[in-house]
Design a protein around this motif. Sequence first.
Motif, PDB file in Angstrom:
ATOM      1  N   ILE A 171       0.852  -1.186   0.000  1.00  0.00           N
ATOM      2  CA  ILE A 171       0.000   0.000   0.000  1.00  0.00           C
ATOM      3  C   ILE A 171       0.891   1.239   0.000  1.00  0.00           C
ATOM      4  O   ILE A 171       1.756   1.389   0.864  1.00  0.00           O
ATOM      5  N   CYS A 172       0.702   2.105  -0.979  1.00  0.00           N
ATOM      6  CA  CYS A 172       1.430   3.367  -1.043  1.00  0.00           C
ATOM      7  C   CYS A 172       0.572   4.455  -0.412  1.00  0.00           C
ATOM      8  O   CYS A 172      -0.565   4.681  -0.835  1.00  0.00           O
ATOM      9  N   ALA A 177      -3.325   0.340  15.028  1.00  0.00           N
ATOM     10  CA  ALA A 177      -3.372   1.008  13.729  1.00  0.00           C
ATOM     11  C   ALA A 177      -3.167   2.519  13.844  1.00  0.00           C
ATOM     12  O   ALA A 177      -2.539   3.134  12.974  1.00  0.00           O
ATOM     13  N   VAL A 178      -3.660   3.120  14.921  1.00  0.00           N
ATOM     14  CA  VAL A 178      -3.536   4.575  15.091  1.00  0.00           C
ATOM     15  C   VAL A 178      -2.066   4.967  15.270  1.00  0.00           C
ATOM     16  O   VAL A 178      -1.583   5.918  14.636  1.00  0.00           O
ATOM     17  N   SER A 196      -6.524   2.209   6.326  1.00  0.00           N
ATOM     18  CA  SER A 196      -5.535   1.571   5.454  1.00  0.00           C
ATOM     19  C   SER A 196      -4.367   0.980   6.227  1.00  0.00           C
ATOM     20  O   SER A 196      -3.542   0.271   5.650  1.00  0.00           O
ATOM     21  N   PHE A 197      -4.304   1.238   7.526  1.00  0.00           N
ATOM     22  CA  PHE A 197      -3.202   0.719   8.347  1.00  0.00           C
ATOM     23  C   PHE A 197      -3.642  -0.484   9.189  1.00  0.00           C
ATOM     24  O   PHE A 197      -2.862  -0.998   9.975  1.00  0.00           O
ATOM     25  N   ALA A 236      -0.864  -5.004   5.617  1.00  0.00           N
ATOM     26  CA  ALA A 236       0.023  -5.032   4.453  1.00  0.00           C
ATOM     27  C   ALA A 236       1.217  -4.110   4.674  1.00  0.00           C
ATOM     28  O   ALA A 236       1.196  -3.206   5.519  1.00  0.00           O
ATOM     29  N   THR A 237       2.282  -4.332   3.883  1.00  0.00           N
ATOM     30  CA  THR A 237       3.451  -3.447   3.937  1.00  0.00           C
ATOM     31  C   THR A 237       3.078  -2.079   3.400  1.00  0.00           C
ATOM     32  O   THR A 237       2.427  -1.960   2.353  1.00  0.00           O
TER      33      THR A 237
END
Length: 457
Positions: free
Chosen positions: A244-245, A400-401, A339-340, A344-345
Amino acid sequence: MELFFNPFDNLLCILLGISFTVWFTLLLVFIIVPAIFGVSFGIRRLYMKTLLKIFEWATLRIERGAKEMNHPLYKPYSNAIIAKEDTSLEEEIKEIRQSGSNKDLASPPEFEMSDIFYFARRGVESIMDDEVTKRFSAEELESWNLLTRSNNNFHYISLRLTVLWGLGVLIRYGLLLPLRVTLAFTGVGLLVFLTSVIGLLPNGRLKNVLSEKVHLMCYRICVRALTAIITYHDSENKPKNGGICVANHTSPIDVIILASDGCYAMVGQIHGGLMGVIQRSMVKACPHIWFERSEVKDRHLVAKRLSDHADDKSKLPILIFPEGTCINNTSVMMFKKGSFEIGATVYPVAIKYDPRFGDAFWNSSKFGMVNYLLRMMSSWAIVCSVWYLPPMSREEGEDAVHFANRVKAAIARQGGLVDLLWDGGLKRAKVKDTFKEEQQKLYSKMLVGTQEDRSRS
């Protein structure tokens, strides 16, 4: 019935035809074909250096003219801010109590009226130096770029500057704008047509290769349509399939800036009109992720589709802008955690625009998309730097935060941007009650801690 032909009309049609042929031939040879192969003749770099020389000269003329006129209103802009050391709520309140009380500070009371001054002062500071509102207005310039004056009190400094500004208007609207509009229609038209054709091919390696080539080619043409001069750093860290960019968000053209250097799977809401036509054609050739309006509100559904895409290492990296709104190129605001969460990397990317050549920031509450694109295409150029940061993964025990904040801090540090905790949604909404409650909890915690200290002593 006898027909009469005016020879001048015929001559005019011939000249228009020749002009159009010459115009499109020059575009094809010097812009479109080099864009297809990713080749640059260095003309845009030379153009940028020439503009810088002109801006420097114009700025010096303004300063000299203002000095000769002895105008009291002239004050050059300065972005310098006197930084104050961060201190905790408890430390600042203790400082206020010390300055306003001669009582024994070893046993402070649970509450003092002087504590109110801390919150009153912070409120006034927030009004005078609002960290949020000023992130949604154009970035200030220290010099005149022939687009807007550094100080509106100076509508006339000298005849030379006025003539130079008028000449700039003729060049931007008479030459650059038609050129850029032609290139934009060419790039978008080719993207819609070629991706629709590729969509007819069966899924396989050939289709993927052709899709990537077509996307790169069309995005590079669109970059030329903005006279974008982009410097990419640390290309060895470019996002890879299955990742994920994430990048800071200043403008809708962020997508073009990044996609002209590598292919991505886009994520977004389904639109109608021309944008809808483009989305439907693109998804035929590449597995982009488009959501219906009702689906966007379902966080679990969005996370599921992102996770399924990221798990397939044969698919392109997903491009996401976690801020969810455009910020004015001075800071990075809160990243949404969605998204976090998928594990995924993450490949962070920092984008920083040079505001001297044009304001890339899109203030969607002030300008519509058409108006914004017109402003972009009538500016001098879009100059920016892109940094690919080393990939980052979620650490053990990290939620995730905190992971999102760590990635955001890395992007802000590399791009020279201010790292802010505020949610970009405050652009159109009021402050959430949780932010207010956080200050209340800190103050309550201080009082409870004080009471415990007193009981122990």
